[in-house]
Design an enzyme around this catalytic site. Structure first.
Site, PDB file in Angstrom:
ATOM      1  N   ASP A 217       0.924  -1.334   0.007  1.00  0.00           N
ATOM      2  CA  ASP A 217      -0.110  -0.151  -0.020  1.00  0.00           C
ATOM      3  C   ASP A 217       0.953   1.314   0.017  1.00  0.00           C
ATOM      4  O   ASP A 217       2.183   1.306   0.028  1.00  0.00           O
ATOM      5  CB  ASP A 217      -0.818  -0.137   1.277  1.00  0.00           C
ATOM      6  CG  ASP A 217      -0.142   0.072   2.519  1.00  0.00           C
ATOM      7  OD1 ASP A 217       0.401   0.980   2.900  1.00  0.00           O
ATOM      8  OD2 ASP A 217       0.215  -1.046   3.257  1.00  0.00           O
ATOM      9  N   ASP A 219       0.745   3.731   2.432  1.00  0.00           N
ATOM     10  CA  ASP A 219       0.681   4.213   3.730  1.00  0.00           C
ATOM     11  C   ASP A 219      -0.097   5.410   3.742  1.00  0.00           C
ATOM     12  O   ASP A 219      -1.348   5.256   3.182  1.00  0.00           O
ATOM     13  CB  ASP A 219       2.243   4.710   4.163  1.00  0.00           C
ATOM     14  CG  ASP A 219       2.081   4.666   5.729  1.00  0.00           C
ATOM     15  OD1 ASP A 219       1.677   3.745   6.552  1.00  0.00           O
ATOM     16  OD2 ASP A 219       2.525   5.568   6.504  1.00  0.00           O
TER      17      ASP A 219
END
Length: 278
Positions: A217, A219
């Site tokens: 991802d 973050d």
């Protein structure tokens, strides 16, 4: 040149690689160290004919929080088993636009933002080694092990980054957007909750430590849309990342056995020994 020194590779599997079915001739072994019990049983066996010991960092049921992982027991157990190397995987978030979820990062530096963890085996306890260890961390990861991991990732054709700075936070919560932007501004490339103190403890034990970071991802730093890290976002990339991590281990471990590790290991053991003030 095949190494004259036989190696034994410890593998610490991170989230999504807790119990990969990659070890042949598997045997389970329950151990206790002077620092307590490791996260799970040790699974001994071979990968590509090379002796290995596999350990699930969070337990095979993923039941141990990052803060509560007994990092000292994990590293001590693998050292006591005779490991010369630690090759680990770690799920993480990306702090940079050009590090996309699903790519690979071979770590070379870290920034420590943990607050609650024992980072040394030398703690003045009766069962611990004597003295205080000021282990150098200028180059936290074993460069030769890193290069072998890079060879593997190249061979497998994965998109990768040959260096990366890991920011390790305490967790288990994810970062606020302000924190995430701060870590990005510091030059952090990826963010997780487990690299420290694992890499530090491996150095104290004189082990060759290499880490494969698997971003899932971006973050929390991105402003556009509603894109921020959550368990749901992380889980969608996990399966794909776990498969890549598994293939990298299967390729890299036989490669490690082709090299002469004696001078590297001797240097790491000497460095660890000379770092202790008694």
């Amino acid at each position: 040149m095949h190494n004259a020194l036989s190696i034994l590779v410890g593998i610490i599997g991170g989230t999504g690689l807790d119990n990969p079915d990659i070890v042949q001739d598997r045997k389970e072994k329950t151990v206790v160290t002077p620092y307590g019990k490791p996260s799970d049983v040790l699974i001994t066996g071979t990968i590509g004919g090379v002796d290995c010991v596999l350990l699930a960092r969070h337990g095979r049921g993923h039941t141990i929080r990052p803060t509560d992982v007994n990092y000292r027991a994990n590293v001590a157990a693998l050292k006591e088993e005779g490991c010369t190397h630690l090759v680990v995987t770690t799920a993480c978030g990306s702090l940079q636009e050009d590090i996309h979820p699903g790519q690979i990062v071979i770590l070379d530096q870290f920034i420590d933002r943990t607050t609650k963890r024992e980072q040394s085996f030398y703690d003045n306890a009766a069962t611990s080694p004597k003295g205080i260890c000021h282990i150098p961390m200028h180059t936290p990861f074993c460069e030769k092990t890193r290069q072998v991991l890079i060879e593997s990732v190249k061979h497998l054709g994965y998109k990768y980054h040959p260096t990366g700075t890991m920011v390790t936070i305490e967790g288990p919560r994810f970062s606020s957007r302000a924190e995430s932007k701060l870590f990005k501004s510091w030059g952090g490339d990826v963010i997780n909750m487990t690299t420290v103190p694992e890499v530090v403890l491996a150095a104290e034990m004189g082990l060759c430590y290499g880490a494969v970071a698997l971003p899932t991802d971006y973050d929390s730093w991105r402003d556009e849309g509603n894109e921020h890290v959550s368990v749901e976002v992380v889980m969608t990339t996990f399966k794909q990342n776990a498969e890549k991590g598994k293939k990298i281990l299967q390729d890299a471990i036989p490669r490690l056995a082709k090299y002469d590790w004696k001078p590297v290991l001797e240097e790491r053991v000497v460095t660890a020994k000379e770092s202790v003030m008694v």
